[in-house]
Design a protein around this motif. Structure first.
Motif, PDB file in Angstrom:
ATOM      1  N   GLY A  64      -0.501  42.163  -6.823  1.00 47.92           N
ATOM      2  CA  GLY A  64      -0.667  41.151  -7.857  1.00 47.92           C
ATOM      3  C   GLY A  64       0.585  40.380  -8.213  1.00 47.92           C
ATOM      4  N   ASN A  65       1.584  40.408  -7.324  1.00 48.81           N
ATOM      5  CA  ASN A  65       2.862  39.766  -7.640  1.00 48.81           C
ATOM      6  C   ASN A  65       3.237  38.614  -6.718  1.00 48.81           C
ATOM      7  OD1 ASN A  65       3.745  41.511  -9.873  1.00 48.81           O
ATOM      8  ND2 ASN A  65       3.795  43.111  -8.309  1.00 48.81           N
ATOM      9  N   ASP A  66       2.406  38.346  -5.718  1.00 48.03           N
ATOM     10  CA  ASP A  66       2.762  37.326  -4.732  1.00 48.03           C
ATOM     11  C   ASP A  66       2.981  35.960  -5.370  1.00 48.03           C
ATOM     12  OD1 ASP A  66       2.426  39.371  -2.945  1.00 48.03           O
ATOM     13  OD2 ASP A  66       1.090  38.264  -1.600  1.00 48.03           O
ATOM     14  N   GLU A  67       2.065  35.545  -6.237  1.00 51.62           N
ATOM     15  CA  GLU A  67       2.175  34.212  -6.831  1.00 51.62           C
ATOM     16  C   GLU A  67       3.423  34.092  -7.702  1.00 51.62           C
ATOM     17  OE1 GLU A  67       0.452  31.539  -6.014  1.00 51.62           O
ATOM     18  OE2 GLU A  67      -0.428  32.893  -4.528  1.00 51.62           O
ATOM     19  N   ALA A  68       3.726  35.147  -8.448  1.00 45.79           N
ATOM     20  CA  ALA A  68       4.922  35.118  -9.291  1.00 45.79           C
ATOM     21  C   ALA A  68       6.178  35.029  -8.432  1.00 45.79           C
ATOM     22  CB  ALA A  68       4.968  36.356 -10.182  1.00 45.79           C
ATOM     23  N   ALA A  69       6.196  35.776  -7.330  1.00 43.78           N
ATOM     24  CA  ALA A  69       7.353  35.734  -6.434  1.00 43.78           C
ATOM     25  C   ALA A  69       7.506  34.360  -5.797  1.00 43.78           C
ATOM     26  CB  ALA A  69       7.219  36.803  -5.357  1.00 43.78           C
ATOM     27  N   LYS A  70       6.389  33.761  -5.403  1.00 41.63           N
ATOM     28  CA  LYS A  70       6.445  32.421  -4.807  1.00 41.63           C
ATOM     29  C   LYS A  70       6.898  31.380  -5.833  1.00 41.63           C
ATOM     30  CE  LYS A  70       2.979  33.373  -1.269  1.00 41.63           C
ATOM     31  NZ  LYS A  70       1.581  33.140  -0.804  1.00 41.63           N
TER      32      LYS A  70
END
Length: 264
Positions: A64-70
């Motif tokens: 659940g962290n991909d979008e935040a990392a991007k």
């Protein structure tokens, strides 16, 4: 020379500061959180960019962290290191995500993928490096560890819950150095506690490592930067997280860390 290195720790899509040893996917009730930010990941990436803090690590703690990392990468393309679930299938994608502008510092961080079943795999390390075009400058190896016995540390994977077969020592450091540009090493037993750094580990890292290495875990005041500088003779960088005022801490001001770097 020793530098302050910032971080962006992501959990469930939010920027958080967590007591490292409590992060257990099999028992969510164990989780102890020092800080949950109201600001998105991109806010912190922009803050680091504005203050020319290179080499900040973005760690995705679970799904659940991909979008935040991007979002963080979009705020500072090529200015961050990204880790958490990186493997030979997605490493190239994360490098590409940060390649929109002139390259400053494009790197991925790899840990758990290198230790299937808790055992180190040279084959997996080779496969990641192959995806990166054989360019070790794009790879950071995370050897975050936990103490096991007097003066012994073993790499811990799966959110620091699984102890692997690799001891962090002169032999393992020498084995891995040819394959990466630097090491990131959290002292997981100290992480998030704000009770001081593992001084013995800092000393050993300075002895063992001939490439850049960042230590994280227990940093709580500006004096810890001076302490790491003295212990390592300037060879080890320090990450401070929970104690920073920008993460709700009271031990050290972010602006003071920035100024400390400028004075070095």
């Amino acid at each position: 020379m020793t530098r302050f290195r910032p971080c962006i720790d992501l959990h469930a899509g939010q920027v958080k500061q967590i007591v490292g040893g409590t992060l257990d996917s099999s028992n969510a009730s164990k989780l102890q959180t020092n800080f949950v930010s109201e600001q998105p990941a991109g806010h912190y990436a922009q803050l680091y960019r504005d203050n020319a803090l290179t080499g900040a690590h973005v760690i995705m703690l679970g799904p659940g962290n991909d979008e935040a990392a991007k979002q963080a990468i979009a705020a500072w393309p090529n200015g961050l290191q990204v880790g958490g679930g990186i493997n030979d299938k997605n490493a190239g994608e994360w490098i590409a995500a940060g390649a929109e502008k002139v390259c400053l510092f494009t790197q991925v961080i790899v840990t758990s993928f290198l230790f299937p079943g808790g055992q180190f795999s040279q084959i997996r390390l080779d496969s990641v490096l192959k995806v990166l075009g054989g360019d070790k400058e794009k790879l950071v190896i995370d050897l975050s560890c936990r103490r096991r016995g007097e003066g012994k540390w073993f790499v811990a994977m799966n959110k620091w819950q699984t102890i692997t077969d690799m001891e962090v020592d002169a032999e393992s450091i020498q084995q891995l150095e040819p394959y990466c540009s630097e090491f990131l090493i959290h002292a997981a037993d100290n992480e998030g506690l704000q009770q001081g750094i593992d001084e013995e580990l800092v000393l050993r890292l300075a002895e063992w490592c001939s490439i850049p290495v960042t230590y994280a875990g227990g940093g709580r005041t500006l004096d810890d930067l001076e302490r790491v500088k003295k212990l390592s003779e300037g060879k080890v960088d320090l990450t401070i997280g929970s104690a920073l005022d920008c993460f709700g801490g009271t031990g050290v001001k972010f602006d003071d860390c920035v100024e400390w770097n400028r004075q070095q």
